[in-house]
Design a protein around this motif. Structure first.
Motif, PDB file in Angstrom:
ATOM      1  N   LYS A 129      39.422  37.079  52.422  1.00 50.46           N
ATOM      2  CA  LYS A 129      38.718  35.908  51.878  1.00 50.46           C
ATOM      3  C   LYS A 129      38.776  34.718  52.826  1.00 50.46           C
ATOM      4  O   LYS A 129      37.827  33.910  52.884  1.00 50.46           O
ATOM      5  N   VAL A 130      39.890  34.595  53.549  1.00 51.28           N
ATOM      6  CA  VAL A 130      40.003  33.483  54.500  1.00 51.28           C
ATOM      7  C   VAL A 130      38.843  33.500  55.495  1.00 51.28           C
ATOM      8  O   VAL A 130      38.334  32.445  55.901  1.00 51.28           O
ATOM      9  N   ALA A 131      38.414  34.706  55.852  1.00 53.74           N
ATOM     10  CA  ALA A 131      37.326  34.839  56.831  1.00 53.74           C
ATOM     11  C   ALA A 131      35.943  34.694  56.212  1.00 53.74           C
ATOM     12  O   ALA A 131      34.940  34.815  56.927  1.00 53.74           O
ATOM     13  N   SER A 132      35.875  34.430  54.895  1.00 54.39           N
ATOM     14  CA  SER A 132      34.574  34.445  54.213  1.00 54.39           C
ATOM     15  C   SER A 132      34.058  33.068  53.818  1.00 54.39           C
ATOM     16  O   SER A 132      33.070  32.976  53.080  1.00 54.39           O
ATOM     17  N   ALA A 133      34.716  32.004  54.284  1.00 47.42           N
ATOM     18  CA  ALA A 133      34.358  30.657  53.843  1.00 47.42           C
ATOM     19  C   ALA A 133      33.156  30.106  54.598  1.00 47.42           C
ATOM     20  O   ALA A 133      33.219  29.039  55.224  1.00 47.42           O
ATOM     21  N   ARG A 134      32.066  30.874  54.565  1.00 52.36           N
ATOM     22  CA  ARG A 134      30.778  30.433  55.121  1.00 52.36           C
ATOM     23  C   ARG A 134      29.674  30.854  54.165  1.00 52.36           C
ATOM     24  O   ARG A 134      29.767  31.919  53.544  1.00 52.36           O
ATOM     25  N   PHE A 138      28.881  35.954  51.820  1.00 51.15           N
ATOM     26  CA  PHE A 138      29.222  36.378  50.467  1.00 51.15           C
ATOM     27  C   PHE A 138      29.698  37.831  50.412  1.00 51.15           C
ATOM     28  O   PHE A 138      30.656  38.135  49.679  1.00 51.15           O
ATOM     29  N   PRO A 139      29.074  38.770  51.150  1.00 51.58           N
ATOM     30  CA  PRO A 139      29.585  40.155  51.114  1.00 51.58           C
ATOM     31  C   PRO A 139      31.049  40.260  51.537  1.00 51.58           C
ATOM     32  O   PRO A 139      31.789  41.104  51.011  1.00 51.58           O
ATOM     33  N   VAL A 140      31.485  39.397  52.468  1.00 50.47           N
ATOM     34  CA  VAL A 140      32.878  39.437  52.917  1.00 50.47           C
ATOM     35  C   VAL A 140      33.815  38.946  51.811  1.00 50.47           C
ATOM     36  O   VAL A 140      34.859  39.546  51.547  1.00 50.47           O
ATOM     37  N   THR A 141      33.423  37.864  51.153  1.00 54.80           N
ATOM     38  CA  THR A 141      34.275  37.351  50.076  1.00 54.80           C
ATOM     39  C   THR A 141      34.315  38.337  48.910  1.00 54.80           C
ATOM     40  O   THR A 141      35.343  38.484  48.227  1.00 54.80           O
ATOM     41  N   PHE A 142      33.214  39.056  48.695  1.00 47.73           N
ATOM     42  CA  PHE A 142      33.194  40.072  47.651  1.00 47.73           C
ATOM     43  C   PHE A 142      34.128  41.233  48.017  1.00 47.73           C
ATOM     44  O   PHE A 142      34.827  41.776  47.156  1.00 47.73           O
ATOM     45  N   LEU A 143      34.163  41.595  49.316  1.00 42.71           N
ATOM     46  CA  LEU A 143      35.078  42.650  49.770  1.00 42.71           C
ATOM     47  C   LEU A 143      36.531  42.232  49.539  1.00 42.71           C
ATOM     48  O   LEU A 143      37.353  43.041  49.100  1.00 42.71           O
ATOM     49  N   GLY A 144      36.845  40.973  49.838  1.00 43.58           N
ATOM     50  CA  GLY A 144      38.203  40.482  49.596  1.00 43.58           C
ATOM     51  C   GLY A 144      38.561  40.541  48.120  1.00 43.58           C
ATOM     52  O   GLY A 144      39.664  40.955  47.749  1.00 43.58           O
ATOM     53  N   GLN A 145      37.617  40.135  47.260  1.00 43.87           N
ATOM     54  CA  GLN A 145      37.866  40.175  45.817  1.00 43.87           C
ATOM     55  C   GLN A 145      37.998  41.612  45.319  1.00 43.87           C
ATOM     56  O   GLN A 145      38.842  41.907  44.460  1.00 43.87           O
ATOM     57  N   PHE A 146      37.215  42.514  45.893  1.00 44.95           N
ATOM     58  CA  PHE A 146      37.314  43.931  45.528  1.00 44.95           C
ATOM     59  C   PHE A 146      38.697  44.486  45.898  1.00 44.95           C
ATOM     60  O   PHE A 146      39.313  45.223  45.120  1.00 44.95           O
ATOM     61  N   THR A 147      39.197  44.121  47.082  1.00 47.07           N
ATOM     62  CA  THR A 147      40.523  44.581  47.508  1.00 47.07           C
ATOM     63  C   THR A 147      41.606  44.083  46.562  1.00 47.07           C
ATOM     64  O   THR A 147      42.513  44.830  46.179  1.00 47.07           O
ATOM     65  N   CYS A 148      41.500  42.828  46.152  1.00 42.41           N
ATOM     66  CA  CYS A 148      42.463  42.281  45.190  1.00 42.41           C
ATOM     67  C   CYS A 148      42.333  42.961  43.834  1.00 42.41           C
ATOM     68  O   CYS A 148      43.333  43.144  43.125  1.00 42.41           O
ATOM     69  N   SER A 149      41.119  43.353  43.475  1.00 40.65           N
ATOM     70  CA  SER A 149      40.923  44.041  42.192  1.00 40.65           C
ATOM     71  C   SER A 149      41.575  45.420  42.201  1.00 40.65           C
ATOM     72  O   SER A 149      42.061  45.891  41.171  1.00 40.65           O
ATOM     73  N   VAL A 150      41.580  46.072  43.359  1.00 40.46           N
ATOM     74  CA  VAL A 150      42.285  47.360  43.472  1.00 40.46           C
ATOM     75  C   VAL A 150      43.796  47.130  43.316  1.00 40.46           C
ATOM     76  O   VAL A 150      44.494  47.919  42.661  1.00 40.46           O
ATOM     77  N   ALA A 151      44.300  46.043  43.897  1.00 35.70           N
ATOM     78  CA  ALA A 151      45.726  45.720  43.738  1.00 35.70           C
ATOM     79  C   ALA A 151      46.089  45.539  42.275  1.00 35.70           C
ATOM     80  O   ALA A 151      47.177  45.944  41.827  1.00 35.70           O
ATOM     81  N   GLN A 152      45.164  44.948  41.495  1.00 31.93           N
ATOM     82  CA  GLN A 152      45.421  44.719  40.072  1.00 31.93           C
ATOM     83  C   GLN A 152      45.691  46.020  39.320  1.00 31.93           C
ATOM     84  O   GLN A 152      46.493  46.057  38.380  1.00 31.93           O
ATOM     85  N   VAL A 153      45.055  47.118  39.744  1.00 35.30           N
ATOM     86  CA  VAL A 153      45.257  48.405  39.074  1.00 35.30           C
ATOM     87  C   VAL A 153      46.715  48.837  39.182  1.00 35.30           C
ATOM     88  O   VAL A 153      47.260  49.482  38.283  1.00 35.30           O
ATOM     89  N   ALA A 209      35.110  23.627  53.992  1.00 34.44           N
ATOM     90  CA  ALA A 209      36.481  23.258  54.370  1.00 34.44           C
ATOM     91  C   ALA A 209      37.407  23.309  53.152  1.00 34.44           C
ATOM     92  O   ALA A 209      38.549  23.807  53.243  1.00 34.44           O
ATOM     93  N   HIS A 210      36.942  22.819  52.018  1.00 33.30           N
ATOM     94  CA  HIS A 210      37.741  22.862  50.794  1.00 33.30           C
ATOM     95  C   HIS A 210      38.019  24.312  50.375  1.00 33.30           C
ATOM     96  O   HIS A 210      39.149  24.661  49.987  1.00 33.30           O
ATOM     97  N   ILE A 211      36.992  25.153  50.427  1.00 33.27           N
ATOM     98  CA  ILE A 211      37.138  26.557  50.041  1.00 33.27           C
ATOM     99  C   ILE A 211      38.119  27.258  50.981  1.00 33.27           C
ATOM    100  O   ILE A 211      38.970  28.053  50.546  1.00 33.27           O
ATOM    101  N   ARG A 212      38.031  26.940  52.275  1.00 37.01           N
ATOM    102  CA  ARG A 212      38.915  27.566  53.255  1.00 37.01           C
ATOM    103  C   ARG A 212      40.375  27.193  52.992  1.00 37.01           C
ATOM    104  O   ARG A 212      41.272  28.035  53.091  1.00 37.01           O
ATOM    105  N   VAL A 213      40.629  25.936  52.648  1.00 29.57           N
ATOM    106  CA  VAL A 213      41.994  25.501  52.314  1.00 29.57           C
ATOM    107  C   VAL A 213      42.530  26.292  51.126  1.00 29.57           C
ATOM    108  O   VAL A 213      43.671  26.766  51.135  1.00 29.57           O
ATOM    109  N   MET A 214      41.692  26.464  50.103  1.00 28.13           N
ATOM    110  CA  MET A 214      42.115  27.226  48.929  1.00 28.13           C
ATOM    111  C   MET A 214      42.465  28.658  49.311  1.00 28.13           C
ATOM    112  O   MET A 214      43.497  29.197  48.873  1.00 28.13           O
ATOM    113  N   PHE A 215      41.640  29.280  50.140  1.00 29.56           N
ATOM    114  CA  PHE A 215      41.889  30.667  50.542  1.00 29.56           C
ATOM    115  C   PHE A 215      43.153  30.784  51.405  1.00 29.56           C
ATOM    116  O   PHE A 215      43.924  31.735  51.265  1.00 29.56           O
ATOM    117  N   TYR A 216      43.386  29.805  52.302  1.00 25.40           N
ATOM    118  CA  TYR A 216      44.584  29.849  53.145  1.00 25.40           C
ATOM    119  C   TYR A 216      45.867  29.721  52.316  1.00 25.40           C
ATOM    120  O   TYR A 216      46.866  30.415  52.583  1.00 25.40           O
TER     121      TYR A 216
END
Length: 485
Positions: A129-134, A138-153, A209-216
């Motif tokens: 997600k850190v790399a998706s703040a542009r 959006f596909p990159v941020t979705f990939l990050g969220q998908f990876t976290c969703s697998v962790a949730q399982v 910049a705000h979104i990137r801070v949140m992701f970091y």
């Protein structure tokens, strides 16, 4: 990897241990052993459950971090509202096909392997997600969220398993509540922090910049927790905490069949009813949480921060409810009565929330949302612990997995349907749609038979231990009666 903890002074149970010799759908029987090991509680059990709560918190925070500022991410990535809704629903969708292999892995490899995989996947997702703040990524941020969703399982089915493996029979419900507490606190932070870190500014570069801070910040926390899990998290204590857990350890891996366990659970009528009612209740919670920003903004434009605070109120109230319910269950063991009462009050809370949302007074919404959260979110650990009681000696991971699978299915259905109803009619109609299903769930809960098998197993073991001590007294010639005076 980890050193064993020393047992707590004074927390040694001298009762004799009786191994399980047969486990059917109806009963667990015990036989007398002449030289059984004692049961013990270890101080490290609290470290384990709190560490689990922390990495569960980090993961659940990310579930709602997009949805609570739905309108801001829509504008930043140039997508519609339904697409942002899927950033939450992907957590639900991913769970459904993966829960069965993960539950099997939990039974075969144990708690530590599952904890390591969960923390590693969660950490990986945050750095993607850190790399998706542009705006064009959006596909990159979705990939990050998908990876976290697998962790949730790898996370959701753990609280009841950790409670059973590490905690005594008088504290398992409290321990399970603490495990669920971390997940709820993460959702609460997910409601509160993103609207503060990512204000609704017009300049896209400033917004990035705000979104990137949140992701970091999220990535830093996830990395620290992953390191802690590697160093600290332990599979199980050397000596089991309860007679029931000691009996469960006597089951040979060669004699355990995951498929057969699933079949036994599916033939357990009381458990199947609980699966349905749990799914209805938690599915409603998922829908309300995912769509909360849309509900509040429709009636109170520009109140993104207060939408997050209302979500925070829902979850914080639920956390209090969870702990109170857990402590109450450990003291009373009234699983069905407590579950039914909390379910009924969830329905009442939902009705109050539905009819007060559009009154124009945010303070009223805070009160009704808090009431709803206290009971609806407080229900989560009740469902886990009631399921373990109904299905003992089956694996806690398997029963919890089926509960959560039901919740994800209903969560997706309710979120999509309520969103469409809100688009076609209004928020009141959408909330009344959820009220109808909570009413159905309350009625079904009243029909669940209270078959507390884990409690029965512990009672049988204690009774057999008492009988064993009586036999020792008789054979040693010790009088069973006090001397005459």
């Amino acid at each position: 990897m980890c050193d064993e903890s020393k047992p707590v002074d004074g927390e040694v149970n001298d009762n004799k241990y009786f191994s399980k010799t047969a486990a059917t759908d109806a009963e667990v029987t015990f036989e007398h052993r002449s030289a059984p090991p004692e049961t013990r509680l270890y101080k490290k059990r609290w470290v384990i459950v709190f560490l689990f709560s922390l990495y569960s918190l980090c993961n659940s925070y990310q579930w709602i971090q997009y949805g609570i500022i739905n309108n801001i991410f829509m504008r930043f990535y140039g997508v519609d509202s339904f697409t942002i809704d899927w950033m939450s629903m992907i957590y639900m969708l991913t769970y459904i096909p993966l829960i069965f292999p993960v539950a099997w892995l939990l039974d075969k490899k144990g708690l530590r392997v599952i904890a390591l995989v969960a923390a590693a996947l969660n950490c990986t997702g945050t750095w993607i997600k850190v790399a998706s703040a542009r705006p064009d990524l959006f596909p990159v941020t979705f990939l990050g969220q998908f990876t976290c969703s697998v962790a949730q399982v790898f996370i959701l089915g753990m609280p009841s398993r950790i409670a059973s493996v590490w905690f005594g029979s008088e504290e398992v419900s409290t321990a399970c509540s603490i495990g669920v507490f971390g997940n709820q606190l993460g959702i609460a932070i997910g409601f509160l922090v993103p609207p503060i870190l990512v204000p609704n500014v017009d300049d896209l570069d400033e917004l990035a910049a705000h979104i990137r801070v949140m992701f970091y910040i999220t990535a830093g926390v996830a990395t620290f927790l992953f390191v802690l899990v590697v160093i600290v998290f332990q599979e199980r204590p050397d000596i089991p905490p309860t007679h029931a857990q000691a009996a469960a350890r006597r089951i040979s891996p060669e004699n355990y069949s995951y498929t057969a366990s699933i079949h036994r659970l599916l033939r357990n009528k009381a458990f199947i009813l609980l699966v349905i009612t749990y799914g209805l209740n938690v599915g409603c919670f998922y829908a309300v949480s995912t769509l909360l920003n849309r509900m509040i903004i429709e009636h109170y434009p520009g109140e993104e921060v207060n939408a997050g605070r209302i979500g925070l109120t829902i979850v914080i109230a639920g956390m209090v409810g969870s702990l109170i319910c857990g402590i109450w269950l450990d003291r009373s063991k009234t699983y069905k009565q407590t579950t039914l009462a909390v379910y009924l009050m969830s329905l009442v809370g939902m009705v109050l929330y539905a009819f007060t949302l559009d009154l124009g007074h945010l303070w009223v919404v805070f009160i009704t949302a808090g009431t709803l959260g206290f009971f609806m979110t407080g229900y989560l650990p009740l469902g886990f612990e009631f399921a373990v009681e109904l299905t003992f000696p089956e694996s806690e991971g398997t029963s919890s997995g089926l509960l959560n699978c039901s919740a994800q299915v209903f969560g997706i259905i309710f979120t999509i349907c309520q969103g469409k109803i809100m688009d076609s009619f209004n928020t009141l109609a959408g909330n009344l749609f959820l009220c109808a299903f909570l009413l159905i769930g309350t009625i079904i809960t009243a029909c669940i038979k209270s078959d507390l098998r884990r409690q029965l197993a512990n009672q049988q073991a204690l009774a057999a231990a008492a009988l064993g001590r009586l036999d020792v007294q008789v054979h040693s010639g010790t009088s069973l009666y006090p001397p005459h005076t």
